[in-house]
Enzyme design. Structure first.
Site, PDB file in Angstrom:
ATOM      1  N   TRP A  80       0.737  -1.632   0.027  1.00  0.00           N
ATOM      2  CA  TRP A  80      -0.118   0.205   0.148  1.00  0.00           C
ATOM      3  C   TRP A  80       1.088   1.194  -0.277  1.00  0.00           C
ATOM      4  O   TRP A  80       1.805   1.415   0.742  1.00  0.00           O
ATOM      5  CB  TRP A  80      -0.923   0.194   1.536  1.00  0.00           C
ATOM      6  CG  TRP A  80      -1.393   1.644   1.788  1.00  0.00           C
ATOM      7  CD1 TRP A  80      -0.604   2.176   2.264  1.00  0.00           C
ATOM      8  CD2 TRP A  80      -3.028   1.531   0.991  1.00  0.00           C
ATOM      9  NE1 TRP A  80      -2.275   3.494   2.430  1.00  0.00           N
ATOM     10  CE2 TRP A  80      -2.890   2.889   2.096  1.00  0.00           C
ATOM     11  CE3 TRP A  80      -3.772   1.363   0.498  1.00  0.00           C
ATOM     12  CZ2 TRP A  80      -4.090   3.554   1.543  1.00  0.00           C
ATOM     13  CZ3 TRP A  80      -5.522   1.833   0.134  1.00  0.00           C
ATOM     14  CH2 TRP A  80      -5.130   3.134   1.061  1.00  0.00           C
ATOM     15  N   GLN A  81       0.528   2.607  -0.617  1.00  0.00           N
ATOM     16  CA  GLN A  81       0.964   3.940  -0.931  1.00  0.00           C
ATOM     17  C   GLN A  81      -0.238   4.816  -0.287  1.00  0.00           C
ATOM     18  O   GLN A  81      -1.617   4.149  -0.991  1.00  0.00           O
ATOM     19  CB  GLN A  81       2.260   4.050  -1.980  1.00  0.00           C
ATOM     20  CG  GLN A  81       1.023   4.396  -3.215  1.00  0.00           C
ATOM     21  CD  GLN A  81       1.982   5.236  -4.332  1.00  0.00           C
ATOM     22  OE1 GLN A  81       2.735   5.390  -4.127  1.00  0.00           O
ATOM     23  NE2 GLN A  81       2.153   4.384  -5.198  1.00  0.00           N
ATOM     24  N   ASP A 127       0.205   9.176   0.412  1.00  0.00           N
ATOM     25  CA  ASP A 127       0.206  10.739   0.242  1.00  0.00           C
ATOM     26  C   ASP A 127       1.521  10.244  -0.104  1.00  0.00           C
ATOM     27  O   ASP A 127       2.499   9.414   0.640  1.00  0.00           O
ATOM     28  CB  ASP A 127       0.165  11.270   1.514  1.00  0.00           C
ATOM     29  CG  ASP A 127      -1.011  11.331   2.283  1.00  0.00           C
ATOM     30  OD1 ASP A 127      -1.831  10.638   1.377  1.00  0.00           O
ATOM     31  OD2 ASP A 127      -0.886  11.746   3.552  1.00  0.00           O
ATOM     32  N   GLN A 173       3.173   7.722   2.288  1.00  0.00           N
ATOM     33  CA  GLN A 173       3.399   6.544   3.159  1.00  0.00           C
ATOM     34  C   GLN A 173       2.344   5.405   2.362  1.00  0.00           C
ATOM     35  O   GLN A 173       2.588   4.829   1.503  1.00  0.00           O
ATOM     36  CB  GLN A 173       1.098   7.200   3.128  1.00  0.00           C
ATOM     37  CG  GLN A 173       1.435   8.451   3.909  1.00  0.00           C
ATOM     38  CD  GLN A 173       1.696   8.349   5.691  1.00  0.00           C
ATOM     39  OE1 GLN A 173       1.328   8.442   6.307  1.00  0.00           O
ATOM     40  NE2 GLN A 173       2.955   9.102   5.906  1.00  0.00           N
ATOM     41  N   SER A 182       1.723  11.751   7.083  1.00  0.00           N
ATOM     42  CA  SER A 182       2.897  12.995   6.085  1.00  0.00           C
ATOM     43  C   SER A 182       3.416  13.873   6.482  1.00  0.00           C
ATOM     44  O   SER A 182       3.096  14.163   8.056  1.00  0.00           O
ATOM     45  CB  SER A 182       1.315  13.083   5.383  1.00  0.00           C
ATOM     46  OG  SER A 182       0.889  11.959   4.329  1.00  0.00           O
ATOM     47  N   ASP A 186       0.528  16.897   9.317  1.00  0.00           N
ATOM     48  CA  ASP A 186       0.897  17.272   7.979  1.00  0.00           C
ATOM     49  C   ASP A 186       2.295  18.268   8.130  1.00  0.00           C
ATOM     50  O   ASP A 186       1.444  19.270   7.115  1.00  0.00           O
ATOM     51  CB  ASP A 186      -0.309  16.876   7.193  1.00  0.00           C
ATOM     52  CG  ASP A 186      -0.882  15.293   7.700  1.00  0.00           C
ATOM     53  OD1 ASP A 186      -0.506  14.738   8.182  1.00  0.00           O
ATOM     54  OD2 ASP A 186      -2.061  15.647   6.737  1.00  0.00           O
ATOM     55  N   GLU A 209      -5.386  18.909   6.047  1.00  0.00           N
ATOM     56  CA  GLU A 209      -4.826  17.813   6.279  1.00  0.00           C
ATOM     57  C   GLU A 209      -3.603  18.427   4.621  1.00  0.00           C
ATOM     58  O   GLU A 209      -4.248  19.047   3.510  1.00  0.00           O
ATOM     59  CB  GLU A 209      -5.044  16.796   5.244  1.00  0.00           C
ATOM     60  CG  GLU A 209      -6.357  15.877   6.594  1.00  0.00           C
ATOM     61  CD  GLU A 209      -6.812  14.155   6.167  1.00  0.00           C
ATOM     62  OE1 GLU A 209      -6.787  13.112   6.889  1.00  0.00           O
ATOM     63  OE2 GLU A 209      -6.927  13.673   4.556  1.00  0.00           O
TER      64      GLU A 209
HETATM   65  N1  DQQ Z   1      -3.123  10.433   4.851  1.00  0.00           N
HETATM   66  C1  DQQ Z   1      -2.376   9.981   6.301  1.00  0.00           C
HETATM   67  C2  DQQ Z   1      -1.923  11.844   7.400  1.00  0.00           C
HETATM   68  C3  DQQ Z   1      -2.763  12.443   6.512  1.00  0.00           C
HETATM   69  C4  DQQ Z   1      -3.461  11.542   5.401  1.00  0.00           C
HETATM   70  C5  DQQ Z   1      -1.794   9.561   7.218  1.00  0.00           C
HETATM   71  C6  DQQ Z   1      -4.244  12.256   3.928  1.00  0.00           C
HETATM   72  O1  DQQ Z   1      -1.237  12.359   7.415  1.00  0.00           O
HETATM   73  O2  DQQ Z   1      -3.472  13.357   6.732  1.00  0.00           O
HETATM   74  O3  DQQ Z   1      -1.912   7.752   5.969  1.00  0.00           O
HETATM   75  O4  DQQ Z   1      -4.815  11.261   3.747  1.00  0.00           O
END
Ligand code: DQQ
Length: 550
Positions: free
Chosen positions: A22-23, A25, A41, A87, A151, A206
């Site tokens: 999985w990926q 952000d 991510q 993120s 973030d 976000e």
């Molecule tokens: N995805 C991350 C967060 C962000 C969110 C976690 C946005 O940091 O807010 O995987 O897709």
């Protein structure tokens, strides 16, 4: 290794993907010492977000096209990030030392901001990252509600030499961007004024981004370029409806506030401009000092729930160069020019060709499941344009759904049918349709997914937006579409309106895919230019590629 070997297992040919799992952000993109770094991510264990104990995957590239995977830069290992490394951004500090600011989900399940430094800044690949024990460097503030504090943006340096970073936060139920200042990247102090405060409808924001853009031209600017003549700023926010919005405005670096250039759009970012009217989220840009441009990355999620079966889930949109349009309000996005290194066989029209009412012309001669298509339509007359029901002015996806590619019109629908089966039972339509509205004309751009797959359980929606063009004066409409197996990225009007879609046609398992130009309007349109290139398969993190599609 740019062969025309086509990927297997539903993988794409030139969109960023890790080899498996999985990926989501994009995180901390940067150009450093001649190498592009891309972090993302990543769940190294499975093809879902799972328990959220995410890592930062890390890949490097010399050209933004071919990527090599490295060890994860960050894993969820310390008390300040044991439940996930979320993120964040990368910043190169004085002396050339890269630093990452990221959100950690700590042992108490609180969101906190942490720092990590490149362990050996002279390692060109920046393979190892160390997290100082003084983390978290920004604990969750007492007035943050809902545990929403995440973030961090790329840090920018003020005229006083201090670093600033923006962090998305829910404060008293309002989605806000808080700014923190630091001299050393370790001790951070909160600014009294937030950079942005939303309405009550948006408690969570976000992946914020604040970056400068030149008022004229396409050249990009480093994030620390001070405000001043010729320089304006863009505030970018992701809202929980999974849409990315932006506002061009003035960043006042004395008061540390952001003054929207279009205040009439209000503080609710859902009324701001969109980067992409399709399926794209959590975007993040960086300044590419090699080519003096700003480059945008963005996550494009699956829409068929099929990630687990395939063993991978999620893509990144192809990197886009981005600059401010001449109107000072819109951003223009265009695939980075390095995509041309993948161009192989080209087909095109030698001269302008008419597509009559109900006409369909196949663009044959290339394998069109991984292709780059540029087309310009000329509209000889607008007399037959349908009248727009004003109820659609605020619901362009609804209008695209009601008047999809199979619904005959006056001027349009005309455009491309991509990822199409020979019998057209499956196709994805990217098209324009012109309406008369009051004493002017409005041009609708749609991506219609209703026939994109015969498979059940696939999201088959319609995306739409009105273009900001004067079709009466210009008479030409341009469209560029990047096709890559399960993703279709379209750039209307030279990249002023973008639309990304995921598609999962079934015919690809047994037959080749086709590409057409079509016109379902009563008015003949002219294709004044058409060029389509088959694209080679990029080296992508060691991911498997299979045999050539029939
Ligand atoms: N995805 C991350 C967060 C962000 C969110 C976690 C946005 O940091 O807010 O995987 O897709």
């Amino acid at each position: 290794m740019n062969g025309i070997e086509h990927p297997s297992n539903g993988r794409t040919a030139y969109h960023f993907q890790p080899a498996k799992n999985w990926q989501n952000d994009p995180n901390g993109p940067m150009y450093h010492n001649g190498i592009y770094h891309f972090f993302y991510q990543y769940n190294p264990r499975e093809a879902t977000w799972g328990d959220g104990k995410l890592s930062w995957g890390h890949s490097v590239s010399g050209d933004l096209v071919n990527w090599a995977a490295l060890e994860n830069a960050l894993d969820a290992t310390a008390h300040f990030d044991i439940n996930g490394c979320y993120s964040g951004s990368a910043t190169v500090l004085e002396g050339g030392r890269p630093a990452i600011l990221y959100t950690g989900m700590n042992a108490d399940m609180e969101q906190v901001q942490n720092v990590a430094f490149a362990k050996n800044p002279s390692d060109p690949l920046l393979r190892e990252w160390e997290k100082p024990s003084c983390n978290p460097v920004i604990p969750i503030p007492a007035d943050v509600t809902g545990n929403n504090f995440r973030d961090p943006t790329e840090a920018w340096r003020g005229r006083d030499g201090l670093w600033r970073v923006g962090v998305g936060a829910e404060v008293g139920g309002l989605g806000s961007i808080l700014v923190f200042r630091s001299a050393d990247f370790l001790r951070w102090e909160r600014n009294a004024a937030p950079l942005h405060v939303s309405s009550q409808q948006i408690p969570e924001l976000e992946c914020p981004d604040l970056f400068p853009v030149a008022e004229q031209g396409t050249v990009g600017l480093d994030v620390s370029t001070p405000s001043g003549p010729g320089v304006t700023h863009v505030l970018k926010l992701s809202d929980l409806a999974r849409e990315d919005h932006y506002m061009v405005g003035r960043y006042d670096d004395a008061a540390e506030t952001f003054l929207p250039g279009e205040p009439e759009r209000g503080v609710d970012c859902r009324n701001w401009r969109r980067f992409d009217h399709g399926h794209l989220y959590a975007s993040k840009s960086f300044y590419d000092a090699r080519k003096k441009r700003r480059v945008l990355w963005a996550w494009v999620d699956e829409t068929d729930g099929g990630g687990v079966a395939r063993g991978w889930a999620g893509l990144q949109a192809f990197p886009r160069a981005m600059w401010l349009d001449a109107d000072g309000k819109r951003l223009v996005q265009w695939p980075v020019e390095e995509i041309e290194t993948l161009r192989r066989k080209r087909v095109g029209l030698e001269r302008a060709t008419e597509v009559e009412a109900g006409g369909t012309k196949e663009i044959a001669g290339i394998v069109s499941s991984q292709a780059d298509v540029e087309v310009v339509f000329e509209i000889p007359n607008l007399e037959e344009a349908e009248t727009l029901d004003p109820k659609w002015l605020l619901d362009t996806p609804g209008l695209c759904a009601e008047k999809g590619a199979s619904v005959h019109g006056g001027v349009g629908p005309f455009g491309l049918l991509v990822m199409a089966s020979g019998d057209l039972e499956e196709h994805t339509a990217v098209f324009f349709r012109v309406f008369r509205h009051l004493d002017t004309y409005k041009v609708l751009m749609c991506t219609d997914l209703t026939k994109s797959s015969t498979k059940e359980g696939v999201h088959k929606t319609s995306y739409g937006a009105f273009l900001d063009v004067d079709v009466e004066k210009d008479k030409f409409l341009s469209l560029r579409t990047l096709i890559d197996h399960t993703v279709v990225e379209s750039f209307g009007d030279g990249g002023r309106t973008c639309m990304t879609a995921r598609v999962y046609p079934e015919h690809v398992a047994t037959s080749s895919t086709r590409l057409y130009v079509f016109n379902k309007g009563t008015c003949t349109v002219k294709v004044s230019k058409l060029e389509a290139w088959e694209l080679a398969t990029a080296a992508m993190n060691g991911g498997a590629s299979g045999s050539v599609e029939p």
